[in-house]
Design a protein around this motif. Structure first.
Motif, PDB file in Angstrom:
ATOM      1  N   ALA A   5      -0.157  14.762  -1.188  1.00 13.34           N
ATOM      2  CA  ALA A   5      -0.518  13.387  -0.854  1.00 13.34           C
ATOM      3  C   ALA A   5      -0.352  12.498  -2.073  1.00 13.34           C
ATOM      4  N   SER A   6       0.058  11.270  -1.832  1.00 12.27           N
ATOM      5  CA  SER A   6       0.230  10.318  -2.922  1.00 12.27           C
ATOM      6  C   SER A   6       0.098   8.906  -2.381  1.00 12.27           C
ATOM      7  N   GLY A   7       0.048   7.950  -3.289  1.00 12.31           N
ATOM      8  CA  GLY A   7       0.030   6.553  -2.896  1.00 12.31           C
ATOM      9  C   GLY A   7      -1.289   5.839  -3.068  1.00 12.31           C
ATOM     10  N   GLY A   8      -2.324   6.579  -3.428  1.00 14.14           N
ATOM     11  CA  GLY A   8      -3.610   5.928  -3.628  1.00 14.14           C
ATOM     12  C   GLY A   8      -3.594   5.058  -4.873  1.00 14.14           C
ATOM     13  N   GLY A   9      -4.638   4.272  -5.010  1.00 16.34           N
ATOM     14  CA  GLY A   9      -4.740   3.409  -6.169  1.00 16.34           C
ATOM     15  C   GLY A   9      -5.813   2.369  -5.979  1.00 16.34           C
ATOM     16  N   LEU A  10      -5.790   1.403  -6.871  1.00 16.77           N
ATOM     17  CA  LEU A  10      -6.759   0.315  -6.849  1.00 16.77           C
ATOM     18  C   LEU A  10      -6.093  -0.930  -6.269  1.00 16.77           C
ATOM     19  N   VAL A  11      -6.756  -1.534  -5.299  1.00  6.56           N
ATOM     20  CA  VAL A  11      -6.201  -2.721  -4.661  1.00  6.56           C
ATOM     21  C   VAL A  11      -7.331  -3.682  -4.342  1.00  6.56           C
ATOM     22  N   GLN A  12      -7.029  -4.955  -4.316  1.00  7.42           N
ATOM     23  CA  GLN A  12      -8.041  -5.947  -3.966  1.00  7.42           C
ATOM     24  C   GLN A  12      -8.223  -6.001  -2.456  1.00  7.42           C
ATOM     25  N   ALA A  13      -9.370  -6.424  -2.044  1.00  9.39           N
ATOM     26  CA  ALA A  13      -9.636  -6.600  -0.623  1.00  9.39           C
ATOM     27  C   ALA A  13      -8.578  -7.509  -0.008  1.00  9.39           C
ATOM     28  N   MET A  81      -1.765   1.110   5.243  1.00  5.65           N
ATOM     29  CA  MET A  81      -3.089   0.513   5.295  1.00  5.65           C
ATOM     30  C   MET A  81      -2.999  -0.960   4.899  1.00  5.65           C
ATOM     31  N   ASN A  82      -3.304  -1.829   5.830  1.00  7.49           N
ATOM     32  CA  ASN A  82      -3.268  -3.271   5.590  1.00  7.49           C
ATOM     33  C   ASN A  82      -4.683  -3.858   5.703  1.00  7.49           C
ATOM     34  N   SER A  83      -4.821  -5.058   5.199  1.00  5.11           N
ATOM     35  CA  SER A  83      -6.111  -5.760   5.271  1.00  5.11           C
ATOM     36  C   SER A  83      -7.250  -4.866   4.801  1.00  5.11           C
ATOM     37  N   LEU A  84      -7.049  -4.249   3.677  1.00  9.75           N
ATOM     38  CA  LEU A  84      -8.032  -3.288   3.178  1.00  9.75           C
ATOM     39  C   LEU A  84      -9.354  -3.961   2.855  1.00  9.75           C
ATOM     40  N   LYS A  85     -10.419  -3.206   3.087  1.00  8.36           N
ATOM     41  CA  LYS A  85     -11.772  -3.681   2.845  1.00  8.36           C
ATOM     42  C   LYS A  85     -12.458  -2.760   1.834  1.00  8.36           C
ATOM     43  N   PRO A  86     -13.451  -3.244   1.123  1.00  3.27           N
ATOM     44  CA  PRO A  86     -14.165  -2.380   0.175  1.00  3.27           C
ATOM     45  C   PRO A  86     -14.696  -1.101   0.834  1.00  3.27           C
ATOM     46  N   GLN A 110      -4.004  17.681  -1.151  1.00  3.88           N
ATOM     47  CA  GLN A 110      -5.063  17.313  -2.081  1.00  3.88           C
ATOM     48  C   GLN A 110      -5.402  15.844  -1.826  1.00  3.88           C
ATOM     49  N   GLY A 111      -6.524  15.404  -2.213  1.00  5.68           N
ATOM     50  CA  GLY A 111      -6.935  14.035  -1.949  1.00  5.68           C
ATOM     51  C   GLY A 111      -6.248  13.033  -2.850  1.00  5.68           C
ATOM     52  N   THR A 112      -6.167  11.827  -2.358  1.00  6.94           N
ATOM     53  CA  THR A 112      -5.687  10.717  -3.168  1.00  6.94           C
ATOM     54  C   THR A 112      -6.716   9.593  -3.052  1.00  6.94           C
ATOM     55  N   LEU A 113      -7.114   9.057  -4.186  1.00  7.99           N
ATOM     56  CA  LEU A 113      -8.215   8.100  -4.224  1.00  7.99           C
ATOM     57  C   LEU A 113      -7.721   6.687  -3.938  1.00  7.99           C
ATOM     58  N   VAL A 114      -8.389   6.054  -2.996  1.00 12.80           N
ATOM     59  CA  VAL A 114      -8.148   4.640  -2.689  1.00 12.80           C
ATOM     60  C   VAL A 114      -9.400   3.862  -3.047  1.00 12.80           C
ATOM     61  N   THR A 115      -9.240   2.875  -3.899  1.00  8.92           N
ATOM     62  CA  THR A 115     -10.355   2.022  -4.311  1.00  8.92           C
ATOM     63  C   THR A 115     -10.017   0.582  -3.974  1.00  8.92           C
ATOM     64  N   VAL A 116     -10.878  -0.037  -3.177  1.00  6.29           N
ATOM     65  CA  VAL A 116     -10.667  -1.429  -2.765  1.00  6.29           C
ATOM     66  C   VAL A 116     -11.753  -2.273  -3.406  1.00  6.29           C
ATOM     67  N   SER A 117     -11.350  -3.198  -4.233  1.00  2.00           N
ATOM     68  CA  SER A 117     -12.316  -4.058  -4.921  1.00  2.00           C
ATOM     69  C   SER A 117     -12.546  -5.337  -4.117  1.00  2.00           C
ATOM     70  N   SER A 118     -13.761  -5.834  -4.231  1.00  2.00           N
ATOM     71  CA  SER A 118     -14.107  -7.052  -3.470  1.00  2.00           C
ATOM     72  C   SER A 118     -13.784  -8.298  -4.257  1.00  2.00           C
TER      73      SER A 118
END
Length: 118
Positions: A5-13, A81-86, A110-118
């Motif tokens: 699995a890949s593609g996770g990361g930090l993104v804004q709401a 994944m669109n319109s991501l929310k915290p 394996q997991g991939t971390l997705v973090t959505v900031s507000s």
């Protein structure tokens, strides 16, 4: 056989990410693909599933925002994944039932971390 699995990361709401889940090894086809997510202290939950016939199911919380798909030629599944929310912040895991020409087996990536900031 492995799922990567890949593609996770930090993104804004409000932003978007696309997760990928690539199968490697002697795989003929992906029979089923599912994406799950888990946050600390909670059970892993199904986010989206895609059957071999093409039918899909989504968690109510992501309907209309997430889209699951697969490319059998590339032996890869995706979660757009669109319109991501915290509250979408979690570790995302792919799960697939893979056909090697003789047997079908379930595998976890394996997991991939997705973090959505507000």
């Amino acid at each position: 056989v492995q799922l990567q699995a890949s593609g996770g990361g930090l993104v804004q709401a409000g932003g978007s990410l696309r997760l990928s889940c690539a199968a490697s090894g002697s795989i003929v086809s992906i029979n089923y693909m599912g994406w799950y997510r888990q946050v600390p202290g909670k059970q892993r939950e199904l986010v989206a599933g895609l059957s071999s016939s093409g039918s899909t199911n989504y968690a109510d919380s992501v309907k209309g925002r997430f889209t699951i798909s697969r490319d059998n030629a590339k032996k890869t599944g995706y979660l757009q994944m669109n319109s991501l929310k915290p509250e979408d912040t979690a570790v995302y895991y792919c799960n697939a039932n893979l056909w090697d020409g003789t047997l079908s087996r379930h595998y976890w990536g394996q997991g991939t971390l997705v973090t959505v900031s507000s």
